[in-house]
Design a protein around this motif. Structure first.
Motif, PDB file in Angstrom:
ATOM      1  N   GLU A  51       1.056  -1.142  -0.137  1.00  0.00           N
ATOM      2  CA  GLU A  51       0.120   0.062  -0.050  1.00  0.00           C
ATOM      3  C   GLU A  51       0.919   1.267   0.083  1.00  0.00           C
ATOM      4  O   GLU A  51       0.547   2.231  -0.806  1.00  0.00           O
ATOM      5  CB  GLU A  51      -0.958   0.012   1.249  1.00  0.00           C
ATOM      6  CG  GLU A  51      -2.017   1.021   1.050  1.00  0.00           C
ATOM      7  CD  GLU A  51      -2.771   0.835   0.167  1.00  0.00           C
ATOM      8  OE1 GLU A  51      -3.488   1.654  -0.427  1.00  0.00           O
ATOM      9  OE2 GLU A  51      -3.149  -0.255  -0.354  1.00  0.00           O
ATOM     10  N   ARG A  54       2.130   1.779  -3.481  1.00  0.00           N
ATOM     11  CA  ARG A  54       1.072   2.408  -4.356  1.00  0.00           C
ATOM     12  C   ARG A  54       0.862   3.890  -3.910  1.00  0.00           C
ATOM     13  O   ARG A  54       0.998   4.841  -5.117  1.00  0.00           O
ATOM     14  CB  ARG A  54      -0.361   1.836  -4.076  1.00  0.00           C
ATOM     15  CG  ARG A  54      -1.446   2.398  -4.780  1.00  0.00           C
ATOM     16  CD  ARG A  54      -3.102   1.889  -4.346  1.00  0.00           C
ATOM     17  NE  ARG A  54      -3.144   2.581  -2.862  1.00  0.00           N
ATOM     18  CZ  ARG A  54      -3.528   3.810  -2.717  1.00  0.00           C
ATOM     19  NH1 ARG A  54      -3.825   4.648  -3.897  1.00  0.00           N
ATOM     20  NH2 ARG A  54      -3.781   4.281  -1.525  1.00  0.00           N
ATOM     21  N   LYS A  81      -2.386  -8.246  -4.594  1.00  0.00           N
ATOM     22  CA  LYS A  81      -2.349  -6.749  -4.557  1.00  0.00           C
ATOM     23  C   LYS A  81      -1.523  -6.012  -5.477  1.00  0.00           C
ATOM     24  O   LYS A  81      -1.806  -4.957  -6.206  1.00  0.00           O
ATOM     25  CB  LYS A  81      -2.248  -6.449  -2.932  1.00  0.00           C
ATOM     26  CG  LYS A  81      -2.262  -4.771  -2.673  1.00  0.00           C
ATOM     27  CD  LYS A  81      -3.917  -4.322  -2.768  1.00  0.00           C
ATOM     28  CE  LYS A  81      -4.822  -5.194  -1.924  1.00  0.00           C
ATOM     29  NZ  LYS A  81      -6.162  -4.473  -1.979  1.00  0.00           N
ATOM     30  N   GLU A  84      -2.976  -5.957  -8.764  1.00  0.00           N
ATOM     31  CA  GLU A  84      -4.088  -5.008  -8.931  1.00  0.00           C
ATOM     32  C   GLU A  84      -3.442  -3.583  -9.123  1.00  0.00           C
ATOM     33  O   GLU A  84      -3.839  -2.928  -9.742  1.00  0.00           O
ATOM     34  CB  GLU A  84      -4.926  -4.939  -7.369  1.00  0.00           C
ATOM     35  CG  GLU A  84      -5.997  -3.864  -7.433  1.00  0.00           C
ATOM     36  CD  GLU A  84      -6.492  -3.782  -6.198  1.00  0.00           C
ATOM     37  OE1 GLU A  84      -7.442  -3.000  -5.870  1.00  0.00           O
ATOM     38  OE2 GLU A  84      -6.653  -4.687  -5.460  1.00  0.00           O
ATOM     39  N   TYR A  85      -2.365  -3.245  -8.530  1.00  0.00           N
ATOM     40  CA  TYR A  85      -1.605  -2.170  -8.490  1.00  0.00           C
ATOM     41  C   TYR A  85      -0.640  -2.008  -9.610  1.00  0.00           C
ATOM     42  O   TYR A  85      -0.143  -0.715 -10.165  1.00  0.00           O
ATOM     43  CB  TYR A  85      -1.010  -1.725  -7.181  1.00  0.00           C
ATOM     44  CG  TYR A  85      -1.847  -1.461  -6.117  1.00  0.00           C
ATOM     45  CD1 TYR A  85      -3.312  -1.073  -6.321  1.00  0.00           C
ATOM     46  CD2 TYR A  85      -1.555  -1.755  -4.650  1.00  0.00           C
ATOM     47  CE1 TYR A  85      -4.098  -0.944  -5.217  1.00  0.00           C
ATOM     48  CE2 TYR A  85      -2.392  -1.488  -3.707  1.00  0.00           C
ATOM     49  CZ  TYR A  85      -3.616  -1.123  -4.113  1.00  0.00           C
ATOM     50  OH  TYR A  85      -4.456  -1.040  -2.763  1.00  0.00           O
TER      51      TYR A  85
END
Length: 253
Positions: A51, A54, A81, A84-85
């Protein structure tokens, strides 16, 4: 630039004597279909650090650890994840512990120590060090230095009255008593590592060796930072950023 080119530049930093072992302890875990302009580095691959990547607009993560097998399902969740990013991920574990710019040597340098010998050998890689000060110092002075460097509280146990000259060091998980035993056999005045358990403390007391325990993550931060900065030196157009990690380990002891 391509992910494969970045990995080639990283691998070129290492003196690889055993390609099979090197490949088993480093490499790409997820490759996104995206050029790399910005790399984010940190010690651990977790959902939180993904995260952070990102948020910082990172194209590729470079970490010391892959997702831990002991945290069941984490690797799959992280890869999901990352996909996804659209962020690639590379890790380098034991080779970074072993090398001259890695986790152990970087912390030794920060502590103003001189390396005496490489220790704790596994498959030709050395994940520990014995190092010495030019002049003896007090244990509490070393503890304060460690806390300033790691930016977190550390635990310490004073099991002898001598000043500190010779230091045994295993960044990360040097909790097993077999790791501490090597520091004892090398007549170290203190043993520094990033993990401990009951046996670590009791064995240190039994052998009369002082003990300093930081966190697994932040005893190893300087090594992955050194790798990222060397990569930046080799690829001038590459942007490099540190990804923040929580200091929760220091709070659970």
């Amino acid at each position: 630039m391509d992910v494969s080119y970045v990995v080639e530049r990283i691998d070129a930093l290492f003196n690889v004597t055993n390609k099979e072992i090197y490949s088993s302890e480093s490499g790409i875990t997820y490759q996104a279909d995206r050029k790399v302009k910005k790399v984010g580095y940190c010690v651990n691959l977790t959902l939180e650090t993904v995260e952070e990547a990102r948020i910082h607009g990172v194209d590729m993560m470079v970490t010391h650890h892959d997702a831990w097998d002991e945290i069941f399902g984490l690797r799959e969740a992280c890869i999901e994840k990352l996909a996804e990013y659209g962020i690639s991920h590379y890790y380098n574990h034991l080779p970074l512990d072993d090398c001259t710019f890695g986790t152990n040597d970087s912390l030794v340098k920060k502590l103003n120590l001189e390396i005496v010998k490489r220790t704790h050998e596994w498959e030709g890689l050395y994940f520990g060090r014995v190092a010495e000060y030019n002049q003896e110092i007090e244990l509490n002075e070393l503890v304060k230095t460690m806390e300033n460097l790691l930016e977190e509280p550390v635990k310490s146990w004073k099991f002898n009255d001598k000043k500190i000259k010779r230091v045994g060091l295993v960044c990360g998980n040097g909790a097993p008593t077999v790791c501490l035993k090597e520091a004892v056999e090398n007549e170290c005045d203190v043993y520094i590592t990033g993990e401990c358990n009951l046996y670590t403390i009791q064995y240190a007391e039994f052998k009369g060796i002082n003990l300093i325990i930081g966190s697994h993550t932040f005893t190893e931060l300087f090594g992955i930072e050194s790798l990222a900065l060397k990569l930046k030196e080799n690829i001038k157009e590459l942007e490099v950023v540190r990804l923040n990690e929580e200091h929760y380990e220091a709070n659970i002891r």
